[in-house]
Design a protein around this motif. Structure first.
Motif, short mmCIF file in Angstrom:
data_model
loop_
_atom_site.label_atom_id
_atom_site.label_comp_id
_atom_site.label_asym_id
_atom_site.label_seq_id
_atom_site.Cartn_x
_atom_site.Cartn_y
_atom_site.Cartn_z
N VAL A 11 0.85 -1.18 0.00
CA VAL A 11 0.00 0.00 0.00
C VAL A 11 0.90 1.24 0.00
O VAL A 11 1.86 1.32 0.75
CB VAL A 11 -0.92 0.02 1.25
CG1 VAL A 11 -1.74 1.29 1.30
CG2 VAL A 11 -1.81 -1.21 1.28
N THR A 12 0.55 2.23 -0.85
CA THR A 12 1.30 3.49 -0.85
C THR A 12 0.73 4.36 0.26
O THR A 12 -0.47 4.61 0.32
CB THR A 12 1.16 4.21 -2.20
OG1 THR A 12 1.70 3.37 -3.21
CG2 THR A 12 1.91 5.53 -2.19
N VAL A 13 1.62 4.81 1.15
CA VAL A 13 1.20 5.65 2.27
C VAL A 13 1.73 7.06 2.03
O VAL A 13 2.91 7.26 1.76
CB VAL A 13 1.74 5.10 3.61
CG1 VAL A 13 1.36 6.05 4.76
CG2 VAL A 13 1.20 3.70 3.86
N LEU A 44 -3.06 11.12 8.14
CA LEU A 44 -3.33 12.50 8.49
C LEU A 44 -3.09 12.80 9.98
O LEU A 44 -3.54 13.82 10.50
CB LEU A 44 -4.78 12.85 8.13
CG LEU A 44 -5.16 12.63 6.67
CD1 LEU A 44 -6.64 12.92 6.46
CD2 LEU A 44 -4.32 13.48 5.75
N GLU A 45 -2.35 11.93 10.64
CA GLU A 45 -2.12 12.08 12.07
C GLU A 45 -1.48 13.42 12.43
O GLU A 45 -1.78 14.01 13.46
CB GLU A 45 -1.23 10.94 12.58
CG GLU A 45 -0.98 10.98 14.06
CD GLU A 45 -0.13 9.83 14.56
OE1 GLU A 45 0.10 9.79 15.77
OE2 GLU A 45 0.31 8.99 13.75
N LYS A 46 -0.61 13.93 11.56
CA LYS A 46 0.10 15.18 11.85
C LYS A 46 -0.45 16.38 11.07
O LYS A 46 0.20 17.40 10.96
CB LYS A 46 1.59 15.00 11.57
CG LYS A 46 2.21 13.97 12.50
CD LYS A 46 3.68 13.80 12.25
CE LYS A 46 4.22 12.74 13.20
NZ LYS A 46 5.64 12.50 12.98
N VAL A 47 -1.66 16.23 10.55
CA VAL A 47 -2.32 17.34 9.85
C VAL A 47 -3.07 18.17 10.89
O VAL A 47 -3.89 17.64 11.64
CB VAL A 47 -3.27 16.83 8.75
CG1 VAL A 47 -4.11 17.96 8.19
CG2 VAL A 47 -2.47 16.16 7.64
N THR A 48 -2.75 19.45 10.93
CA THR A 48 -3.33 20.33 11.95
C THR A 48 -4.53 21.11 11.46
O THR A 48 -5.31 21.61 12.26
CB THR A 48 -2.26 21.33 12.43
OG1 THR A 48 -1.74 22.05 11.31
CG2 THR A 48 -1.13 20.60 13.14
N GLY A 73 -7.84 5.26 1.59
CA GLY A 73 -8.25 5.33 3.00
C GLY A 73 -7.58 6.50 3.69
O GLY A 73 -6.44 6.86 3.37
N LEU A 74 -8.28 7.09 4.65
CA LEU A 74 -7.74 8.16 5.46
C LEU A 74 -7.50 7.62 6.86
O LEU A 74 -8.34 6.89 7.40
CB LEU A 74 -8.71 9.34 5.53
CG LEU A 74 -9.18 9.92 4.19
CD1 LEU A 74 -10.13 11.09 4.45
CD2 LEU A 74 -8.01 10.38 3.35
N ALA A 75 -6.38 7.99 7.46
CA ALA A 75 -6.03 7.40 8.75
C ALA A 75 -5.51 8.44 9.74
O ALA A 75 -4.90 9.43 9.35
CB ALA A 75 -4.96 6.34 8.55
N ARG A 100 -2.91 4.36 10.99
CA ARG A 100 -2.32 3.99 9.71
C ARG A 100 -2.28 2.48 9.55
O ARG A 100 -2.61 1.93 8.51
CB ARG A 100 -0.90 4.56 9.59
CG ARG A 100 -0.23 4.20 8.27
CD ARG A 100 1.27 4.42 8.29
NE ARG A 100 1.93 3.88 9.47
CZ ARG A 100 2.24 2.59 9.65
NH1 ARG A 100 1.91 1.69 8.75
NH2 ARG A 100 2.84 2.20 10.75
N SER A 101 -1.91 1.77 10.61
CA SER A 101 -1.80 0.31 10.51
C SER A 101 -3.16 -0.35 10.21
O SER A 101 -3.25 -1.28 9.41
CB SER A 101 -1.19 -0.29 11.78
OG SER A 101 -1.98 -0.01 12.90
N GLN A 102 -4.24 0.17 10.82
CA GLN A 102 -5.56 -0.37 10.53
C GLN A 102 -5.96 -0.06 9.10
O GLN A 102 -6.56 -0.89 8.41
CB GLN A 102 -6.59 0.21 11.50
CG GLN A 102 -6.46 -0.38 12.89
CD GLN A 102 -7.39 0.29 13.88
OE1 GLN A 102 -7.57 1.50 13.85
NE2 GLN A 102 -7.98 -0.51 14.75
N ALA A 103 -5.64 1.14 8.64
CA ALA A 103 -5.97 1.52 7.25
C ALA A 103 -5.24 0.63 6.26
O ALA A 103 -5.84 0.12 5.31
CB ALA A 103 -5.63 2.99 7.01
#
Length: 108
Positions: A11-13, A44-48, A73-75, A100-103
């Motif tokens: 998967v491309t992340v 998107l964990e570090k998207v503010t 998918g968005l994670a 991310r891992s679940q996505a």
């Protein structure tokens, strides 16, 4: 905004850091257009912050991915970003995962 691309189990992340807004959306779009992958996760964990231009870019990415028979998918959204998706009802359009891992495990 900073974007890092890497492969995780086929998967491309896209690991995105910062804001997705009118000035950074074109850069995100350029990275996306270079891809040949049909299995994509946006981390998107570090998207503010995401503005309307950023939302439009993400919808465009989703449409292009689906038109090629792929999945996007968005994670890892922060509560602030997740609430934006809920308010705009885009949470019904996108596959959204807590991490991310679940996505990656669902997209592959």
């Amino acid at each position: 905004m900073d974007v890092k691309l890497y492969e995780d189990d086929g998967v491309t992340v896209f690991q995105v850091n910062g804001e997705i807004n009118i000035s950074s959306s074109p850069d995100l779009r350029k990275h996306f257009e270079k891809l040949s992958s049909k299995k994509i996760v946006l981390d998107l964990e570090k998207v503010t912050y995401v503005d309307s231009s950023g939302l439009a870019t993400l919808v465009e990415m989703l449409k292009k991915t689906k038109s090629k028979g792929g999945i996007l998918g968005l994670a890892g959204m922060t509560e602030k970003v997740k609430s934006l998706f809920e308010i705009t009802k885009l949470d019904k359009l996108f596959a959204i995962y807590p991490s991310r891992s679940q996505a990656v495990s669902q997209v592959k």
